[in-house]
Design a protein around this motif. Structure first.
Motif, PDB file in Angstrom:
ATOM      1  N   TYR A  10       0.839  -1.209   0.000  1.00 47.78           N
ATOM      2  CA  TYR A  10       0.000   0.000   0.000  1.00 47.78           C
ATOM      3  C   TYR A  10       0.871   1.255   0.000  1.00 47.78           C
ATOM      4  N   LEU A  11       1.866   1.286   0.906  1.00 50.72           N
ATOM      5  CA  LEU A  11       2.677   2.495   1.039  1.00 50.72           C
ATOM      6  C   LEU A  11       3.547   2.731  -0.202  1.00 50.72           C
ATOM      7  N   LYS A  12       3.884   1.625  -0.893  1.00 48.15           N
ATOM      8  CA  LYS A  12       4.663   1.781  -2.120  1.00 48.15           C
ATOM      9  C   LYS A  12       3.812   2.476  -3.181  1.00 48.15           C
ATOM     10  N   LEU A  13       2.557   2.044  -3.287  1.00 50.67           N
ATOM     11  CA  LEU A  13       1.687   2.645  -4.298  1.00 50.67           C
ATOM     12  C   LEU A  13       1.380   4.100  -3.946  1.00 50.67           C
ATOM     13  N   GLN A  14       1.496   4.453  -2.664  1.00 47.81           N
ATOM     14  CA  GLN A  14       1.252   5.837  -2.274  1.00 47.81           C
ATOM     15  C   GLN A  14       2.373   6.776  -2.731  1.00 47.81           C
ATOM     16  N   TRP A  62      -6.102   1.180  -1.876  1.00 45.29           N
ATOM     17  CA  TRP A  62      -6.985   1.736  -0.834  1.00 45.29           C
ATOM     18  C   TRP A  62      -6.482   1.361   0.547  1.00 45.29           C
ATOM     19  N   SER A  63      -6.380   2.357   1.417  1.00 49.63           N
ATOM     20  CA  SER A  63      -5.789   2.108   2.730  1.00 49.63           C
ATOM     21  C   SER A  63      -6.591   1.094   3.534  1.00 49.63           C
ATOM     22  N   TYR A  64      -7.938   1.241   3.519  1.00 50.28           N
ATOM     23  CA  TYR A  64      -8.719   0.353   4.381  1.00 50.28           C
ATOM     24  C   TYR A  64      -8.639  -1.086   3.913  1.00 50.28           C
ATOM     25  N   LEU A  65      -8.639  -1.265   2.574  1.00 47.59           N
ATOM     26  CA  LEU A  65      -8.489  -2.616   2.050  1.00 47.59           C
ATOM     27  C   LEU A  65      -7.137  -3.203   2.448  1.00 47.59           C
ATOM     28  N   ALA A  66      -6.093  -2.358   2.362  1.00 46.03           N
ATOM     29  CA  ALA A  66      -4.743  -2.841   2.669  1.00 46.03           C
ATOM     30  C   ALA A  66      -4.636  -3.242   4.131  1.00 46.03           C
ATOM     31  N   ILE A  67      -5.207  -2.408   5.011  1.00 49.51           N
ATOM     32  CA  ILE A  67      -5.132  -2.716   6.443  1.00 49.51           C
ATOM     33  C   ILE A  67      -5.925  -3.976   6.766  1.00 49.51           C
ATOM     34  N   THR A  68      -7.117  -4.086   6.121  1.00 46.79           N
ATOM     35  CA  THR A  68      -7.896  -5.313   6.318  1.00 46.79           C
ATOM     36  C   THR A  68      -7.098  -6.524   5.862  1.00 46.79           C
ATOM     37  N   ALA A  69      -6.428  -6.380   4.702  1.00 44.83           N
ATOM     38  CA  ALA A  69      -5.644  -7.509   4.185  1.00 44.83           C
ATOM     39  C   ALA A  69      -4.494  -7.836   5.131  1.00 44.83           C
ATOM     40  N   GLY A  70      -3.871  -6.799   5.711  1.00 47.26           N
ATOM     41  CA  GLY A  70      -2.712  -7.005   6.584  1.00 47.26           C
ATOM     42  C   GLY A  70      -3.045  -7.845   7.796  1.00 47.26           C
ATOM     43  N   ILE A  71      -4.292  -7.765   8.253  1.00 47.58           N
ATOM     44  CA  ILE A  71      -4.691  -8.627   9.364  1.00 47.58           C
ATOM     45  C   ILE A  71      -5.424  -9.857   8.829  1.00 47.58           C
ATOM     46  N   ILE A  92      -3.776   8.702   7.434  1.00 48.37           N
ATOM     47  CA  ILE A  92      -5.180   8.304   7.554  1.00 48.37           C
ATOM     48  C   ILE A  92      -5.950   9.430   8.214  1.00 48.37           C
ATOM     49  N   GLY A  93      -7.054   9.833   7.584  1.00 42.28           N
ATOM     50  CA  GLY A  93      -7.900  10.892   8.143  1.00 42.28           C
ATOM     51  C   GLY A  93      -7.117  12.173   8.395  1.00 42.28           C
ATOM     52  N   GLY A  94      -6.173  12.482   7.520  1.00 41.97           N
ATOM     53  CA  GLY A  94      -5.422  13.723   7.662  1.00 41.97           C
ATOM     54  C   GLY A  94      -4.280  13.646   8.662  1.00 41.97           C
ATOM     55  N   ILE A  95      -4.150  12.496   9.366  1.00 44.09           N
ATOM     56  CA  ILE A  95      -3.028  12.366  10.295  1.00 44.09           C
ATOM     57  C   ILE A  95      -1.896  11.623   9.599  1.00 44.09           C
ATOM     58  N   GLU A  96      -0.694  12.203   9.661  1.00 43.33           N
ATOM     59  CA  GLU A  96       0.438  11.583   9.002  1.00 43.33           C
ATOM     60  C   GLU A  96       1.288  10.865  10.041  1.00 43.33           C
ATOM     61  N   PHE A  97       1.580   9.578   9.797  1.00 42.68           N
ATOM     62  CA  PHE A  97       2.359   8.810  10.759  1.00 42.68           C
ATOM     63  C   PHE A  97       3.824   8.752  10.355  1.00 42.68           C
ATOM     64  N   ASP A  98       4.542   9.818  10.658  1.00 44.20           N
ATOM     65  CA  ASP A  98       5.980   9.851  10.427  1.00 44.20           C
ATOM     66  C   ASP A  98       6.626   8.921  11.462  1.00 44.20           C
ATOM     67  N   PRO A  99       7.405   7.892  11.011  1.00 46.57           N
ATOM     68  CA  PRO A  99       7.936   6.910  11.965  1.00 46.57           C
ATOM     69  C   PRO A  99       8.823   7.523  13.047  1.00 46.57           C
ATOM     70  N   TYR A 134       4.625   6.846  17.548  1.00 44.32           N
ATOM     71  CA  TYR A 134       4.868   6.122  18.798  1.00 44.32           C
ATOM     72  C   TYR A 134       3.547   5.750  19.468  1.00 44.32           C
ATOM     73  N   TYR A 135       2.626   6.745  19.494  1.00 46.35           N
ATOM     74  CA  TYR A 135       1.345   6.466  20.131  1.00 46.35           C
ATOM     75  C   TYR A 135       0.556   5.407  19.370  1.00 46.35           C
ATOM     76  N   LEU A 136       0.703   5.401  18.044  1.00 47.87           N
ATOM     77  CA  LEU A 136       0.026   4.366  17.261  1.00 47.87           C
ATOM     78  C   LEU A 136       0.517   2.977  17.679  1.00 47.87           C
TER      79      LEU A 136
END
Lengths: 289, 368
Positions: free
Chosen positions: B77-81, B113-122, B182-189, B195-197
């Motif tokens: 997913y992140l690669k396609l982004q 699609w992010s939601y599809l990717a996350i669903t697939a990841g689990i 996701i939802g306008g929040i960017e998760f910079d590692p 960290y909170y995630l």
């Protein structure tokens, strides 16, 4: 036709290496119930011992086979006496402990001999190839086949025709009864583990000239060897031999049709299927539990 | 109803969760924060393993397979982004362009699609676990054979990922990933948000599995670990419970894998490696396989210790770790968590021996 014969030969030569590695494992697992994940590391130690003997003592490959057997065998004996013998009543924990031992052995070699690849040279007489029926055979591969055959014969004789072998089989069938008859099972288990480790050492020395020698080479062998043992069935030398023959030929055939990796994948899937439907292996005899 | 053991467990969970969530107040350095997120994620993966192994007695040597599948789903997913930065003109990932792939393969499509990717990841790890579990546990295969089958599964997936270079990036894996938004929040590692995630996922999973193990189903899992035949005689469908535990464990591993791909910003076949998989088993055993919290802490501690060492010492550390692990298996099969128990047991035993000595002296006197 020529393709066919050379394919068969490739298969045999894969099988002989598989068998060399798996034989020691089959004996340790079959008679002691120990899943020895450090087995690959014994192969690695054998390869390094051969390299060491050649590099620093000038001893050639063939004479070093006996030395390597004794060296790796004694390491195996020490490990059995020191660690493995405390775990006979917890078979699953032997998987964990022997993996820990494997890590230690790998790191010890990496710290002392270095992480770079090492090379073992072949003697002149073995590095040639010969033409038979118009097909080119490598003499060294034939040599490995010969040594493997001899080792199988020796192991079979040891298990079936010596006092040690009789005692070991008695313990495998019923440890308590064997002990009641005065068999020292501790001593026999120590020797068996040493013997299995020694065989792995010889396997290491034989593959050293054709594969690269590195501290983590063992990991590649141990999984394959387990597949052979599972396929062959526990506690049968002939079964182990037949299983490595089948796996070797199927791998070679599939590799010719597809590629090496996919061949391995298919073989692994087949073995998993086999465990599911015939967990006792293809060639195991009936044992009363 | 709450007995003293459950109370102690509850206190342990609370302290741990609070400590994990409050840590960013003490640390301001982005690099350290990133390292800690990584430890927590590995702790999460080990938590999953503890559920299958410590609680249900399924020695899964292929736990990293579920972990790696999750990581690959997220990485795809992140690669396609990253389109069009690390991709060719057709929106193809760079490694596909190098391998002369002309069209995005069909199984990559959903990963737009992010939601599809996350669903697939689990979902994919869970599905694989259910299928494998059904295949294995229905046949009442147990013990060593489960270990060998799971190990074979791991090797198969690893080989396939390396072999299908055109679609998976081969040895290098999938690199140069975007950040998850996701939802306008960017998760910079390297940020507190990320960290909170990871900390949040860990705490939620820990509490969730903690509650689960205290339900009736959780108790049956432990009963299965101790004696599957007796549970079967009592009329329970043992394999169904085993599959349930295996699937939950795989789902947690998949989640951890997704986070891991995000924190390291790549996914490679080493995530599905035999070494990582067995390392997870080691962490679990070091902390204490029978306790979810202990297993998680085991992973965090071993990795934190490893991360704080210098590069030169790393090789010797591996040697020490191997030896340490062997000692734990030999003398502390329940892990470091049981040290207290061991000391208490020793003390009790010496007490008992003294009592025996006393009584035998008394008896000796009585006779004389």
């Amino acid at each position: 036709m020529e393709v066919f014969i050379s394919q068969i030969f490739t298969g045999l030569s894969i099988a002989s290496i598989l068998l060399l590695v798996a034989l020691g494992l089959a004996i340790i697992y079959g008679s002691m119930g120990v899943i020895n994940l450090a087995h690959g590391e014994f192969v690695m130690l054998g390869a390094y011992a051969t390299w060491f003997l050649q590099q620093y003592a000038g001893i050639g490959l063939i004479p070093s086979l006996v030395l390597v057997f004794l060296m790796v065998g004694s390491i195996g004996w020490v490990i059995e006496r020191g660690i493995v013998r405390h775990l006979y009543h917890r078979p699953l924990d032997t998987i964990l402990a022997t993996w820990g031992i494997g890590i230690m052995l790998q790191q010890l070699v990496r710290l002392t001999a270095g992480a770079e690849l090492r090379y073992v040279e072949l003697p002149e007489s073995l590095s040639r190839s010969v033409d038979l029926l118009g097909i080119n055979f490598s003499v060294y591969r034939l040599f490995i086949l010969l040594v493997t055959g001899l080792l199988i014969l020796l192991t079979w004789l040891l298990l079936m025709r010596t006092e040690y072998g009789t005692k070991l089989r008695a313990i495998t069938q019923n440890r308590e009864m064997a002990e009641c008859s005065g068999i020292d099972s501790q001593r026999i288990f120590g020797l068996t583990f040493a013997f299995g480790a020694g065989l792995a050492g010889v396997a290491g020395s034989l593959v050293a000239p054709i594969k690269s020698v590195s501290p983590d080479m063992g990991t590649h062998y141990v999984v394959d060897a387990f597949m052979v043992v599972v396929l062959g069935g526990v506690g049968s030398v002939a079964g182990t031999a037949a299983a490595s023959g089948i796996l070797g030929e199927v791998t070679a055939g599939m590799a010719y049709l597809l590629n090496d990796t996919l061949a391995k994948v298919i073989v692994f899937i087949a073995v998993v299927m086999l465990i599911r439907f015939r967990p006792q292996g293809l060639f195991s005899q009936l044992v009363r539990k | 109803m709450m007995n003293s053991k459950s109370l102690r467990t509850l206190i342990g969970y609370t302290i741990f969760s609070a400590a994990v969530l409050l840590l960013p107040l003490l640390i301001d350095d982005a690099y350290t924060l990133n390292k800690f997120s990584r430890y927590l994620i590995l702790g999460l993966a080990t938590l999953g393993l503890s559920l299958a192994w410590g609680y249900t007695g399924i020695l899964n040597l292929g736990h990293a397979a579920f972990f790696g599948l999750g990581a690959y789903c997220m990485a795809m997913y992140l690669k396609l982004q990253t389109v069009p930065v690390h991709t060719g003109t057709g929106g193809l990932p760079d490694f596909m362009v190098w391998n002369n792939v002309e069209q995005l393969p069909w199984f990559w499509e959903p990963f737009h699609w992010s939601y599809l990717a996350i669903t697939a990841g689990i979902g994919i790890p869970v599905l694989l676990a259910v299928m494998l579990g059904w295949f294995v546990f229905r046949a009442r295969i147990a013990g060593v054979f489960v270990a060998i089958i799971t190990l074979a599964m791991l090797v198969i997936i690893n080989l396939l990922l390396i072999d299908q270079q055109r679609y998976t990036g081969g040895f290098n894996g999938i690199t140069d990933l975007a950040w998850l938004t996701i939802g306008g929040i960017e998760f910079d590692p390297y940020s507190k948000t990320f960290y909170y995630l990871s900390a949040g996922s860990l705490v939620v999973c820990l509490l969730g599995t903690g509650i689960f193990t205290h339900t009736k189903a959780g108790l049956i899992l432990q009963a299965i670990r101790n004696d599957p035949d007796r549970v079967r005689f009592l009329g329970y469908d043992v394999s169904a419970y085993q599959i349930l535990a295996f699937a939950l464990s795989a789902g947690i591993a998949g989640l951890a894998g997704m986070l891991y791909a995000m924190v390291l910003e790549f996914a490679s076949p080493t995530f599905v490696g035999v070494s990582l998989s067995l390392s997870m088993v080691i962490w679990c055993a070091v902390g204490g396989r029978g306790s979810l919290l202990a297993a998680t802490l085991g992973a965090i501690l071993v990795n934190a210790a490893q991360g704080s060492l210098s590069e030169n010492f790393l090789e010797t550390w591996q040697l020490i770790l191997g030896g340490f692990f062997v000692l734990i298996v030999l003398f502390l099969p329940k892990g470091l968590i049981s040290i207290g128990e061991l000391i208490r047991w020793r003390r009790k035993r010496t007490d008992r021996v003294q009592v025996q000595v006393l009584s035998s002296t008394k008896r000796a006197r009585g006779i004389s």
